[in-house]
Design an enzyme around this catalytic site. Structure first.
Site, PDB file in Angstrom:
ATOM      1  N   HIS A   1      77.862   0.524  47.000  1.00 61.82           N
ATOM      2  CA  HIS A   1      77.588   0.769  45.587  1.00 61.82           C
ATOM      3  C   HIS A   1      76.877  -0.443  45.012  1.00 61.82           C
ATOM      4  O   HIS A   1      77.364  -1.567  45.094  1.00 61.82           O
ATOM      5  CB  HIS A   1      78.884   1.023  44.810  1.00 61.82           C
ATOM      6  CG  HIS A   1      78.650   1.281  43.348  1.00 61.82           C
ATOM      7  ND1 HIS A   1      78.370   2.538  42.854  1.00 61.82           N
ATOM      8  CD2 HIS A   1      78.640   0.435  42.280  1.00 61.82           C
ATOM      9  CE1 HIS A   1      78.201   2.458  41.544  1.00 61.82           C
ATOM     10  NE2 HIS A   1      78.362   1.193  41.169  1.00 61.82           N
ATOM     11  N   CYS A   2      75.716  -0.220  44.429  1.00 64.06           N
ATOM     12  CA  CYS A   2      74.917  -1.292  43.834  1.00 64.06           C
ATOM     13  C   CYS A   2      75.182  -1.323  42.331  1.00 64.06           C
ATOM     14  O   CYS A   2      74.847  -0.365  41.616  1.00 64.06           O
ATOM     15  CB  CYS A   2      73.432  -1.076  44.125  1.00 64.06           C
ATOM     16  SG  CYS A   2      72.360  -2.301  43.346  1.00 64.06           S
ATOM     17  N   PHE A   3      75.765  -2.400  41.849  1.00 65.13           N
ATOM     18  CA  PHE A   3      76.082  -2.502  40.428  1.00 65.13           C
ATOM     19  C   PHE A   3      74.837  -2.757  39.584  1.00 65.13           C
ATOM     20  O   PHE A   3      74.821  -2.421  38.401  1.00 65.13           O
ATOM     21  CB  PHE A   3      77.111  -3.610  40.197  1.00 65.13           C
ATOM     22  CG  PHE A   3      78.478  -3.265  40.703  1.00 65.13           C
ATOM     23  CD1 PHE A   3      79.324  -2.472  39.952  1.00 65.13           C
ATOM     24  CD2 PHE A   3      78.915  -3.723  41.938  1.00 65.13           C
ATOM     25  CE1 PHE A   3      80.594  -2.145  40.409  1.00 65.13           C
ATOM     26  CE2 PHE A   3      80.180  -3.406  42.405  1.00 65.13           C
ATOM     27  CZ  PHE A   3      81.016  -2.609  41.641  1.00 65.13           C
TER      28      PHE A   3
ATOM     29  N   GLY B   1      73.672   0.604  39.097  1.00 61.27           N
ATOM     30  CA  GLY B   1      74.706   1.510  38.607  1.00 61.27           C
ATOM     31  C   GLY B   1      74.800   2.774  39.416  1.00 61.27           C
ATOM     32  O   GLY B   1      75.197   3.826  38.892  1.00 61.27           O
ATOM     33  N   ASN B   2      74.448   2.708  40.694  1.00 62.43           N
ATOM     34  CA  ASN B   2      74.376   3.902  41.523  1.00 62.43           C
ATOM     35  C   ASN B   2      74.751   3.542  42.952  1.00 62.43           C
ATOM     36  O   ASN B   2      74.639   2.386  43.370  1.00 62.43           O
ATOM     37  CB  ASN B   2      72.959   4.482  41.483  1.00 62.43           C
ATOM     38  CG  ASN B   2      72.914   5.924  41.940  1.00 62.43           C
ATOM     39  OD1 ASN B   2      73.946   6.571  42.076  1.00 62.43           O
ATOM     40  ND2 ASN B   2      71.719   6.437  42.181  1.00 62.43           N
TER      41      ASN B   2
END
EC number: 2.3.1.225
Length: 263
Positions: A110-112, A115-116
């Site tokens: 998950h890439c903050f 946001g996805n």
């Protein structure tokens, strides 16, 4: 969980703010300083070449950033016969993300900052996003070094000049020898350098996993993958039109085979 959801909102805002500040510095400080060279030809002036290269890097970075968000890697039909939130998916490469509240096919992480979740549908765009973000930051750092060198008459010929720039500039700033705008550019130099190195390292790490046909989620879970040629693994992620994807942000065309294998 509340902290993760808050980070999922703050990190994209931080990225957009850094991008906006970079654009402002490039347009109102770096480019005007290059136009002051009277000996430069109009057709191939440094300002024109610098502006074209920076726009190319920025357009690819922001374009792939948008595509990472648009190409949602969720596959809600992967878990059949039960709710995806209560029953784990049968495929070892599918994963339910509590932050996104969705099931991801070939989940990587998950890439903050976007946001996805990163999965089969947006992996190529994510790798290119990291690549062009790294290039844009490092190039902005070089342009900023040239600007500071001209404004403050500082020579960066010594290998340690960049390392000693910050502490020296801080002392000169409090003594009034360095303006606030110049100090802000110096701080941005180190921020661009850190972001550029981080994105470059993350891009290389993702490329190594792609060559091995693995995802970060599979590595953490210890899931064994079938050995395949590295060329096939690259084509599965980047597709046959990989060269066009390097020049122009476009949707991922290489994820269909991975989708069929996991279903």
């Amino acid at each position: 969980m509340l902290a993760l959801r808050l980070l999922n909102v703050v990190a994209p805002a931080y990225f957009l703010c850094i991008s906006l500040v970079t654009f402002v510095l490039q347009l109102f400080l770096f480019l005007p300083s290059m136009r002051e060279d009277p000996a430069a030809a109009r057709l191939f002036s440094p300002a024109l070449l610098h502006g074209a290269l920076f726009l190319f890097l920025s357009a690819n970075a922001l374009g792939n950033y948008v595509l990472v968000i648009q190409n949602s890697p969720d596959d809600l039909g992967a878990c059949q016969g039960a709710s995806a939130r209560k029953t784990p998916c049968p495929s070892p490469s599918t994963h339910f993300c509590r932050v996104c509240a969705r099931v991801t096919l070939r989940h990587d992480h998950h890439c903050f900052f976007t946001g996805n979740c990163i999965g089969s549908r947006n992996m190529r765009n994510f790798v290119l996003f990291c690549l062009y973000t790294s290039l844009a930051c490092l190039y902005s750092m070089v342009a900023g070094v040239a600007y500071i060198s001209a404004v403050l008459s500082i020579s960066f010929a010594h290998p340690l000049a960049f390392l000693t720039l910050l502490p020296t500039s801080i002392s000169q700033f409090f003594s009034g020898a360095v303006l606030g705008s110049e100090m802000f550019v110096i701080l941005m130099l180190y921020l661009w350098f850190a972001i550029g190195l981080a994105c470059a390292g993350f891009c290389c790490h993702q490329l190594l996993l792609i060559l091995r046909g693995q995802t970060r989620h599979q590595v953490r879970k210890g899931v064994a993958v079938r050995a395949r040629p590295w060329r096939k693994n690259l084509q599965e992620v980047f597709g046959k039109r990989w060269l066009l994807g390097l020049l122009v942000p476009m949707f991922n065309v290489g994820s269909e085979s991975s989708k069929q294998q996991d279903k």
